[in-house]
Motif scaffolding. Structure first.
Motif, PDB file in Angstrom:
ATOM      1  N   ASN A  30       4.937  27.166  42.511  1.00  0.00           N
ATOM      2  CA  ASN A  30       6.011  28.136  42.453  1.00  0.00           C
ATOM      3  C   ASN A  30       7.335  27.423  42.570  1.00  0.00           C
ATOM      4  O   ASN A  30       7.396  26.227  42.920  1.00  0.00           O
ATOM      5  N   ARG A  45       6.476  32.466  40.616  1.00  0.00           N
ATOM      6  CA  ARG A  45       5.240  31.694  40.535  1.00  0.00           C
ATOM      7  C   ARG A  45       5.103  31.047  39.159  1.00  0.00           C
ATOM      8  O   ARG A  45       5.730  31.489  38.194  1.00  0.00           O
ATOM      9  N   LEU A  70      11.475  33.913  44.854  1.00  0.00           N
ATOM     10  CA  LEU A  70      10.374  33.004  44.520  1.00  0.00           C
ATOM     11  C   LEU A  70       9.770  33.450  43.199  1.00  0.00           C
ATOM     12  O   LEU A  70       9.556  34.657  42.974  1.00  0.00           O
ATOM     13  N   PHE A  99      13.458  19.905  47.270  1.00  0.00           N
ATOM     14  CA  PHE A  99      14.718  20.538  46.913  1.00  0.00           C
ATOM     15  C   PHE A  99      15.501  19.719  45.904  1.00  0.00           C
ATOM     16  O   PHE A  99      15.452  18.483  45.905  1.00  0.00           O
ATOM     17  N   TYR A 136      17.257  28.985  47.052  1.00  0.00           N
ATOM     18  CA  TYR A 136      17.845  29.192  48.370  1.00  0.00           C
ATOM     19  C   TYR A 136      19.358  29.111  48.261  1.00  0.00           C
ATOM     20  O   TYR A 136      19.900  28.415  47.398  1.00  0.00           O
ATOM     21  N   TYR A 148       0.602  23.152  48.556  1.00  0.00           N
ATOM     22  CA  TYR A 148       0.801  24.205  49.544  1.00  0.00           C
ATOM     23  C   TYR A 148       1.681  23.726  50.697  1.00  0.00           C
ATOM     24  O   TYR A 148       1.458  22.684  51.276  1.00  0.00           O
ATOM     25  N   GLY A 149       2.661  24.541  51.003  1.00  0.00           N
ATOM     26  CA  GLY A 149       3.463  24.327  52.193  1.00  0.00           C
ATOM     27  C   GLY A 149       4.549  23.295  52.086  1.00  0.00           C
ATOM     28  O   GLY A 149       5.299  23.090  53.037  1.00  0.00           O
ATOM     29  N   LYS A 150       4.670  22.636  50.935  1.00  0.00           N
ATOM     30  CA  LYS A 150       5.672  21.582  50.821  1.00  0.00           C
ATOM     31  C   LYS A 150       6.653  21.914  49.714  1.00  0.00           C
ATOM     32  O   LYS A 150       6.267  22.131  48.573  1.00  0.00           O
ATOM     33  N   LEU A 151       7.936  21.936  50.054  1.00  0.00           N
ATOM     34  CA  LEU A 151       8.999  22.177  49.095  1.00  0.00           C
ATOM     35  C   LEU A 151       9.799  20.909  48.860  1.00  0.00           C
ATOM     36  O   LEU A 151      10.061  20.158  49.801  1.00  0.00           O
ATOM     37  N   HIS A 211      16.466  32.023  51.966  1.00  0.00           N
ATOM     38  CA  HIS A 211      15.625  32.238  50.795  1.00  0.00           C
ATOM     39  C   HIS A 211      16.148  33.404  49.966  1.00  0.00           C
ATOM     40  O   HIS A 211      16.468  34.473  50.510  1.00  0.00           O
ATOM     41  N   GLN A 214      11.367  28.169  44.091  1.00  0.00           N
ATOM     42  CA  GLN A 214      12.150  29.065  44.934  1.00  0.00           C
ATOM     43  C   GLN A 214      13.627  28.703  44.843  1.00  0.00           C
ATOM     44  O   GLN A 214      13.981  27.558  44.596  1.00  0.00           O
TER      45      GLN A 214
END
Lengths: 110, 113
Positions: free
Chosen positions: A31, A50, A48, A100, A35, A95-98, A45, A33
């Motif tokens: 996904n 997908r 989002l 930027f 911000y 999963y769980g890691k962005l 945020h 996102q």
């Protein structure tokens, strides 16, 4: 290292105009996102999208995603002075890691 | 609900001194992140915790940086000794396990002289 590259680096518009920011990335994602960061504050945020979606709306925000081009855009319609901030795209490849991007500084003049 | 709390908000130290930052995540958020944000840049992940376990610390400079989250709630990030290049904003973020949205604190702005 930062995956996303945002364009433009800075954008200056008048109140009421639309603002478009673009984000390109390098690897496959789950996904993407967006911000917002006001000066001296943490990130908030916005929206989002997908990897299987092409377009998403939230209020005055419209986000598109083109996975074939590895790019996304954020459109803010009818901008307000309060929209003045830095806007960051962030990609989630796992999963769980962005990761930027460097951000776009938006200035909306009253 | 209360947001992510960080303290101090600002810190000025001389190089080679130690410094510590504290983060209290949103209640019920088991995932906690520490990010480094340089001026004009986006946040870069330093470490991610799932409860009390550090599951991703590959970007943490372990020679001088350390972090802990002993009871799976609050977390502390430490730098010892600090260098001039450590001047930046240190952001803490948290999220629930099933969420994909992260919630950020206001950050700690560090200046190393």
């Amino acid at each position: 290292s930062q995956q996303g590259e945002e364009d433009p680096q800075a954008l200056s518009i008048q109140e009421g105009e639309n603002a478009t920011m673009n984000c390109s990335y390098k690897t496959s994602i789950n996904n993407l996102q967006w911000y917002r960061q006001n000066s001296g504050r943490g990130l908030v945020h916005l929206i989002l999208i997908r990897s299987n979606e092409r377009e998403k709306h939230s209020g005055r925000l419209r986000v598109t995603l083109d996975t074939s081009k590895k790019s996304s855009s954020l459109l803010i319609t009818a901008s307000r002075a309060a929209d003045t901030a830095s806007y960051f795209c962030a990609t989630a490849a796992s999963y769980g890691k962005l990761t930027f991007g460097q951000g776009t500084i938006l200035t909306v003049h009253p | 609900e209360a947001g992510v709390v960080q303290s101090p908000r600002y810190k000025i130290i001389e190089k080679k001194q130690p410094v510590a930052f504290w983060c209290n995540p949103i209640s019920g958020h088991n995932t906690l992140y520490w990010y480094l944000q340089n001026l004009g840049q986006g946040p870069e992940l330093l470490i991610r915790y799932e409860n009390e376990e550090a599951v991703d610390d590959s970007q943490l400079p372990k020679d001088r940086f350390s972090a802990e989250r002993l009871k799976g709630v609050d977390s502390t990030l430490k730098i010892q000794p600090a260098e001039l290049g450590d001047s930046a904003v240190y952001l803490c973020a948290s999220k629930r396990e099933v969420q994909e949205t992260q919630y950020f604190g206001p950050g700690t702005r560090l200046l190393v002289l």
